[in-house]
Design an enzyme around this catalytic site. Structure first.
Site, PDB file in Angstrom:
ATOM      1  N   LYS A  70      68.615  63.633  12.547  1.00  0.00           N
ATOM      2  CA  LYS A  70      67.373  63.769  13.309  1.00  0.00           C
ATOM      3  C   LYS A  70      66.210  64.333  12.489  1.00  0.00           C
ATOM      4  CE  LYS A  70      68.912  62.131  17.173  1.00  0.00           C
ATOM      5  NZ  LYS A  70      68.262  61.107  17.987  1.00  0.00           N
TER       6      LYS A  70
HETATM    7  C1  PLP Z   1      74.972  64.526  16.893  1.00  0.00           C
HETATM    8  C2  PLP Z   1      74.284  63.244  17.228  1.00  0.00           C
HETATM    9  N1  PLP Z   1      74.914  62.105  16.974  1.00  0.00           N
HETATM   10  C3  PLP Z   1      74.341  60.912  17.281  1.00  0.00           C
HETATM   11  C4  PLP Z   1      73.111  60.840  17.857  1.00  0.00           C
HETATM   12  C5  PLP Z   1      72.588  59.493  18.231  1.00  0.00           C
HETATM   13  O1  PLP Z   1      71.546  59.028  17.439  1.00  0.00           O
HETATM   14  P1  PLP Z   1      70.402  58.215  18.108  1.00  0.00           P
HETATM   15  O2  PLP Z   1      69.641  59.157  18.995  1.00  0.00           O
HETATM   16  O3  PLP Z   1      69.567  57.716  16.982  1.00  0.00           O
HETATM   17  O4  PLP Z   1      70.997  57.116  18.922  1.00  0.00           O
HETATM   18  C6  PLP Z   1      72.442  62.008  18.139  1.00  0.00           C
HETATM   19  C7  PLP Z   1      71.165  62.004  18.834  1.00  0.00           C
HETATM   20  O5  PLP Z   1      70.733  62.987  19.408  1.00  0.00           O
HETATM   21  C8  PLP Z   1      73.033  63.257  17.805  1.00  0.00           C
HETATM   22  O6  PLP Z   1      72.412  64.427  18.051  1.00  0.00           O
END
Ligand code: PLP
Length: 326
Positions: free
Chosen positions: A47
């Site tokens: 992120k």
């Molecule tokens: C730990 C974690 N894994 C995966 C994701 C998923 O990514 P995306 O929001 O780009 O779909 C997030 C999103 O908040 C996350 O915090």
């Protein structure tokens, strides 16, 4: 100076994460499985990329000014990325989180001086006070704030189209058969899948959705079924949000909390890769895929954040027992 990995600021160290081949957990599997270690970003998750991109794009377009308060709802990682950007560029951050958020993430947010607004995670999605509904309300009541809106702002997807996707393509020398990733806001999947399909339409894309989230059923049936709750932080949603883009997805798998957390523990113990619950979900997906193939393939996935964020939960036997997951 970039080739020496010497930077003028910590913000420049966001992205360009390593891609590693899994070689222990894959015993008996002929396919090659590679994972992008996004927990090696400065704040410990994928992120950081979207926090930097969304704010810098808003700056270029004159939508945000120094000193402004940034408000976002987050499962913690985006908030941590925004805190990094805010410290470097002179903003403040307030975050809306579910009260089920891991202690480690809360402690880190506090250490970074982020203002925290907790919401009851048991509230039904339609409640005006639920995680998704309360944030626009708080934003509307806070004059002069900036709301990146990672769930609906397609700059999130664009981040991964311009950074994560090209990095994966280059690191795999353009030889990829499958890309597998979990979906939370859908930004990672949306941006990376678009980039990879443009490069090679033969690459198959598989999304991972936690049991309890609506994406899996929507993809397979076109219906929005009312679902339950998942304990996998960062994955799935109760609504069809704006960044979710199914246009390049070929298939979706569903993963239970138990499968995801068990695979996160396996990853730590068998590979020494300290990744979190959504990485366990991704690992479950790639192993399921690899075991279903009749010829070896090159499979890539993403490990979004670190096991160190879940030492009191996924990696704690008492907590796992209390949730009936051991
Ligand atoms: C730990 C974690 N894994 C995966 C994701 C998923 O990514 P995306 O929001 O780009 O779909 C997030 C999103 O908040 C996350 O915090």
């Amino acid at each position: 100076m970039k080739d020496k990995r010497t930077y003028n600021s910590v913000l420049e160290a966001v992205g360009n994460t390593p891609l590693v081949r899994l070689n222990k957990i894959t015993n008996g599997i002929e396919s090659e499985i590679f994972a992008k270690l996004e927990f090696l970003n400065p704040m410990g998750s994928i992120k950081d990329r979207i926090a930097k991109y969304m704010i810098e794009k808003a700056e270029k377009e004159g939508r945000i000014k120094e000193g402004q308060l940034i408000i976002e709802n987050s499962s913690g990682n985006t908030a941590l990325g925004l805190a990094l950007v805010a410290i470097q560029k002179g903003y403040k951050v307030k975050v809306v989180v579910r009260d089920s958020l891991s202690k480690e993430k809360l402690d880190q947010l506090r250490a970074l001086d982020v203002e925290i607004h907790k919401v009851d995670h048991t509230l039904p999605p339609e409640s005006p006070d639920s995680y998704n509904n309360i944030t626009p309300h708080i934003v509307a009541q806070t004059p002069g704030c900036f709301f990146p809106d990672q769930h609906n702002n397609r700059d999130n997807n664009e981040t991964h189209y311009y950074t994560t996707g090209p990095e994966i393509w280059e690191q795999m020398d353009g030889r990829i058969d499958y890309f597998v990733a979990g979906m939370g806001t859908g930004g990672t999947m949306g941006g990376v899948s678009r980039f990879l399909k443009e490069k090679d339409p033969h690459i198959k894309i598989i999304g991972i959705d936690p049991a309890g989230s609506i994406f899996y059923d929507y993809f397979h049936t076109g219906k929005l079924e009312k679902e339950g709750k998942s304990l996998i932080e960062g994955l799935g949603d109760e609504f069809l949000i704006g960044c979710v883009d199914f246009s390049n997805i070929d298939d979706m798998y569903r993963v239970t909390d138990k499968e995801a957390f068990h695979h996160a523990r396996l990853l730590v113990r068998k590979e020494g890769i300290m990744a979190g619950g959504s990485s366990g979900a991704a690992l479950f997906g790639v192993l399921k895929l690899a075991r279903s193939l009749d010829k070896p393939a090159r499979i890539v996935t993403i490990f979004p954040d670190s096991a160190s964020r879940y030492l009191s939960t996924i990696f704690n036997d008492k907590w796992m027992q209390s949730k009936g997951l051991l």
